[in-house]
Design an enzyme around this catalytic site. Structure first.
Site, PDB file in Angstrom:
ATOM      1  N   GLU A   1     -11.479  -4.383   2.251  1.00 58.28           N
ATOM      2  CA  GLU A   1     -10.717  -5.270   1.363  1.00 58.28           C
ATOM      3  C   GLU A   1     -11.604  -6.383   0.819  1.00 58.28           C
ATOM      4  OE1 GLU A   1      -9.438  -3.533   3.625  1.00 58.28           O
ATOM      5  OE2 GLU A   1      -7.266  -3.277   3.400  1.00 58.28           O
TER       6      GLU A   1
ATOM      7  N   ASP B 108     -10.432  -2.001  12.198  1.00 58.34           N
ATOM      8  CA  ASP B 108      -9.407  -2.857  11.594  1.00 58.34           C
ATOM      9  C   ASP B 108      -8.947  -3.946  12.562  1.00 58.34           C
ATOM     10  OD1 ASP B 108      -9.335  -1.795   9.096  1.00 58.34           O
ATOM     11  OD2 ASP B 108      -7.545  -0.565   9.410  1.00 58.34           O
TER      12      ASP B 108
ATOM     13  N   ASN C  94      -5.252  -2.218  -4.267  1.00 61.69           N
ATOM     14  CA  ASN C  94      -6.429  -2.297  -3.400  1.00 61.69           C
ATOM     15  C   ASN C  94      -6.182  -1.439  -2.157  1.00 61.69           C
ATOM     16  OD1 ASN C  94      -8.923  -3.054  -2.432  1.00 61.69           O
ATOM     17  ND2 ASN C  94      -8.275  -5.083  -1.719  1.00 61.69           N
TER      18      ASN C  94
ATOM     19  N   LYS D 217       0.345  -6.478   1.920  1.00 60.24           N
ATOM     20  CA  LYS D 217      -0.358  -5.204   1.791  1.00 60.24           C
ATOM     21  C   LYS D 217       0.089  -4.213   2.877  1.00 60.24           C
ATOM     22  CE  LYS D 217      -5.020  -3.588   0.824  1.00 60.24           C
ATOM     23  NZ  LYS D 217      -5.159  -2.349   1.557  1.00 60.24           N
TER      24      LYS D 217
ATOM     25  N   ASP E 218       0.805  -1.223   0.000  1.00 58.01           N
ATOM     26  CA  ASP E 218       0.000   0.000   0.000  1.00 58.01           C
ATOM     27  C   ASP E 218       0.840   1.275   0.000  1.00 58.01           C
ATOM     28  OD1 ASP E 218      -2.180  -1.605  -0.026  1.00 58.01           O
ATOM     29  OD2 ASP E 218      -3.155  -0.712   1.724  1.00 58.01           O
TER      30      ASP E 218
ATOM     31  N   HIS F  49      -5.326  -9.090   3.957  1.00 56.23           N
ATOM     32  CA  HIS F  49      -4.186  -9.293   4.855  1.00 56.23           C
ATOM     33  C   HIS F  49      -4.606  -9.533   6.297  1.00 56.23           C
ATOM     34  CE1 HIS F  49      -4.292  -4.731   5.748  1.00 56.23           C
ATOM     35  NE2 HIS F  49      -5.321  -5.023   5.010  1.00 56.23           N
ATOM     36  N   ARG F  50      -5.663  -8.868   6.734  1.00 59.13           N
ATOM     37  CA  ARG F  50      -6.035  -8.983   8.154  1.00 59.13           C
ATOM     38  C   ARG F  50      -6.700 -10.322   8.460  1.00 59.13           C
ATOM     39  NH1 ARG F  50      -3.827  -4.937   9.903  1.00 59.13           N
ATOM     40  NH2 ARG F  50      -3.955  -2.886   8.917  1.00 59.13           N
TER      41      ARG F  50
END
Ligand code: DC
Length: 670
Positions: free
Chosen positions: A347, A319, A95, A439, A51, A407-408
């Site tokens: 995402e 998040d 993204n 990311k 990112d 990613h999370r």
């Protein structure tokens, strides 16, 4: 089929220093503000991930000079005071929501621009219309490939600069829309930005406000209208420190809850008073049983004493909801997570993704997955304790978690998989497409690995200027060890004696002075610093000529050695309690007297001529050979190569080579 990563459960305690990268939100805001600044800004501790690279690349495409030094975690940006050099460019935002929104508003400052913008398939579905409509009010036009007014990527953006006036924006889908407009506001004198309706993730708006002020252009807020009372280009910062990513830190706050008893993780630079709203996760973790303790001025250590559930509103720090959702089935009580409706358009549909993957493991979730799929307005999730169900589901082999390019999702299930669910170390979770963590946190799974080893003690001995300090500092960074320089202890005592007017070597007067002397420790970064009577003595004084000349006779006194021996052994416990992966202690008698049972013991040597030259290069005249003779010939704890220690002559080796040799010993010891 996409590759998968098998997560190895932690069979022992998780300990060590979590290598948390810089904050994505801070890095990408700082890049925009720096580019709009009136000179050079160097971002220290910046994040290097997909990112942030996307934004750096876009700025370069637009004609900005952006220098990246990943090893040093440094990005240098030459700001052009609001000028965007190129007016024609094709930009791809991947993204990255921050890049997508921040850049789009930023580009509108160009007085005559035509930019083609696109993103990944997932980005094409993410909310942009609130921003594009607001920018339309400022004279910009975003056109879809079919010629219609665009509501999202891809589009062609025609810009004609931004003047004053009122911009109304709908940021109900993403606070980044509002942040994007606020960051360009100082460059459009007279501009007022009015938020229509609510926004999500308020703390991110506060972050934008604080950073705009840090870069010299404070914004004023009146109800839901913002303006910049003193407009103009941002002020170049020189150096700007980027905080470690609070969202990424949440995984390491959670880890001790699932790893073996005695787990304790050290988080460097983690501060609940910082810029990032996601530090609020710490409050949730505490409510569930985490103990977060300040561990020195610049770190926090995390351990868990209970495994409670609870009911939490994650709207402002959503998040991190995935971290708790993945941890929840391992807790002792149900967990309710509210306020996360907006994450269904991030995402991926994060609420549905977490529910689906938890259900895949046999976890009971409410609403059930089918109901969530049918109801796009659902905005909460209840997760029930499910250890038994997860055991049954994965009895025959690991479950493969889908990650939806998020990613999370990958990182949070990486933490759950660290639990030794079956009690025999058998892996039970595989993460599909683990590379998606790039990311925001490319080294996530490596960072997890480094927390697996047990506590290790490293003794480094050697003569003056034999390279002990630079080697120890490097190894401390590589392995998350507390660095203890015992030479500084002898120097600090010497300094205190000199200040008291005591002749170096006067045993009686020294003994009396020691009875009154209080020594303590402050941990800064990875270094333990000695305190004398409550204050850390200055480095220059400690390493100055007066102390250097007097330290050997002082260090030869048995009363001084006895006084410092207990203090030095206590440093090992300090390292343990502070959540370090171990301790690296350097001096003359560490492997022989202070830690004779250390797992790794090294004796460094170098030619005397080379050692004197090293000191001279540091600007210090030091009779190293003479000092060594004194240190080696004293009766108590003389300088010697401890029996069984590994001798390394570094006269002709680079620091990297020496560090690699010792690293191998450390890895073997673990
Ligand atoms: O590493 P240094 O030059 O800062 O050490 C200063 C002095 O302290 C050194 O000449 C001897 C003494 N010292 C010691 O006797 N035992 C140690 N473990 C460390 C230092």
């Amino acid at each position: 089929m996409a590759s998968a990563l098998t997560i190895r459960p932690f069979r022992g305690p998780a300990t060590g220093v979590a290598a948390v990268p810089g904050s994505k939100s801070v890095t990408n805001r700082a890049l925009i503000l720096a580019a709009l600044g009136d000179g050079e800004t160097i971002l220290e501790g910046a994040l290097f991930s997909r990112d942030t690279r996307i934004l750096c690349e876009a700025l370069r495409t637009l004609g900005f000079a952006v220098g990246e030094e990943p090893e040093a975690r440094r990005i240098t940006v030459m700001g052009l005071a609001g000028v965007i050099p190129r007016g024609r460019a094709r930009l791809h935002v991947g993204n990255a929501g921050t890049a997508a929104r921040f850049l789009t508003a930023f580009l509108c400052l160009h007085p005559d621009g035509e930019f083609e913008l696109d993103g990944d398939a997932a980005m094409r579905a993410r909310p942009m219309s609130g921003l594009l409509r607001a920018l339309g009010g400022a004279g910009a036009r975003a056109t879809s490939p079919d010629g219609r007014e665009a509501a999202g990527f891809p589009f062609v953006l025609r810009t004609r600069g931004m003047a004053g006036g009122e911009l109304r924006c709908d940021a109900s889908a993403s606070s980044q829309i509002l942040s994007a407009l606020l960051m360009v506001a100082p460059l459009a004198p007279g501009l007022r930005v009015t938020l229509e309706g609510p926004t999500v993730s308020e703390p991110f708006v506060a972050m934008t406000e604080r950073m705009a002020a840090d870069f010299g252009r404070p914004l004023e807020r009146d109800g839901s209208t913002w303006s910049c009372p003193d407009p103009g280009p941002y002020k170049a910062r020189g150096r700007h420190a980027v905080e470690p990513d609070a969202t990424a830190a949440s995984y390491f706050i959670a880890l001790p809850a699932v790893a073996g008893p005695g787990s304790r993780i050290r988080l460097r630079g983690y501060a609940e008073g910082g810029l990032q709203g996601d530090v609020a996760f710490a409050g949730v973790a505490r409510a569930c049983g985490a103990g977060l303790a300040q561990a020195g001025p610049d770190a926090v250590s995390a351990s868990w004493t209970a495994r409670r559930g609870g009911n939490f509103d994650f709207n402002a720090f959503s998040d991190t909801f995935l971290t708790l959702a993945a941890l929840a089935p391992a807790l002792g009580e149900p967990v309710t997570i509210r306020g996360i409706g907006h994450t269904r358009r991030q995402e991926t549909d994060r609420l549905l993704a977490m529910a689906t993957e938890l259900a895949r493991l046999g976890v009971r979730v409410e609403p059930p997955v089918e109901a969530l799929r049918d109801d796009p307005a659902a905005d909460h999730l209840v997760i029930h304790p499910s250890l038994e169900a997860m055991r049954r589901t994965t009895e025959r082999g690991p479950a493969r978690i889908r990650t939806y390019e998020d990613h999370r999702v990958a990182m949070s299930f990486g933490i759950l998989g660290s639990l030794d669910l079956h009690g025999d170390g058998r892996p039970w979770i595989e993460i599909e497409d683990p590379a998606c963590v790039a990311k925001t946190f490319p080294g996530f799974f490596d960072a997890l690995e480094t927390l697996r080893g047990g506590f290790v003690r490293v003794a480094i001995d050697g003569g003056a200027a034999s390279g002990k300090s630079s080697t120890s500092r490097r190894l401390a960074e590589m392995h998350g060890l507390l660095h203890v320089d015992t030479g500084s202890h002898y120097r600090a005592v010497t300094l205190a004696l000199l200040r008291a007017g005591i002749r170096p070597g006067d045993a009686e007067a020294t003994g009396r002075a020691l009875a009154r002397l209080r020594v303590g420790t402050t941990i800064r970064g990875l270094g333990a610093q000695v305190e004398i009577d409550g204050a850390v003595p200055g480095g220059e004084e400690l390493r100055g000529a007066a102390v250097t000349a007097a330290v050997s006779p002082v260090a030869a006194l048995p009363c001084v050695r006895a006084f410092l021996l207990g203090y030095q052994r206590d440093q090992v416990e300090l390292a343990r309690a502070g959540g370090f992966s171990g301790v690296i202690m350097e001096g003359r008698d560490i492997g022989s007297v202070v830690m004779p049972d250390a797992e790794v013991r090294v004796f460094l040597e170098a030619d005397p001529a080379i050692r004197s030259a090293r000191r001279l290069a540091e600007g210090v005249r030091d009779a190293v050979d003479q000092r060594d003779k004194a240190d080696a010939s004293r009766a108590t704890a003389p300088l010697t190569c401890p029996v069984g220690a590994t001798r390394i002559d570094n006269s002709r080796l680079s620091l990297d080579e020496v560090a690699e040799r010792v690293s191998r010993l450390i890895r073997d010891a673990r």
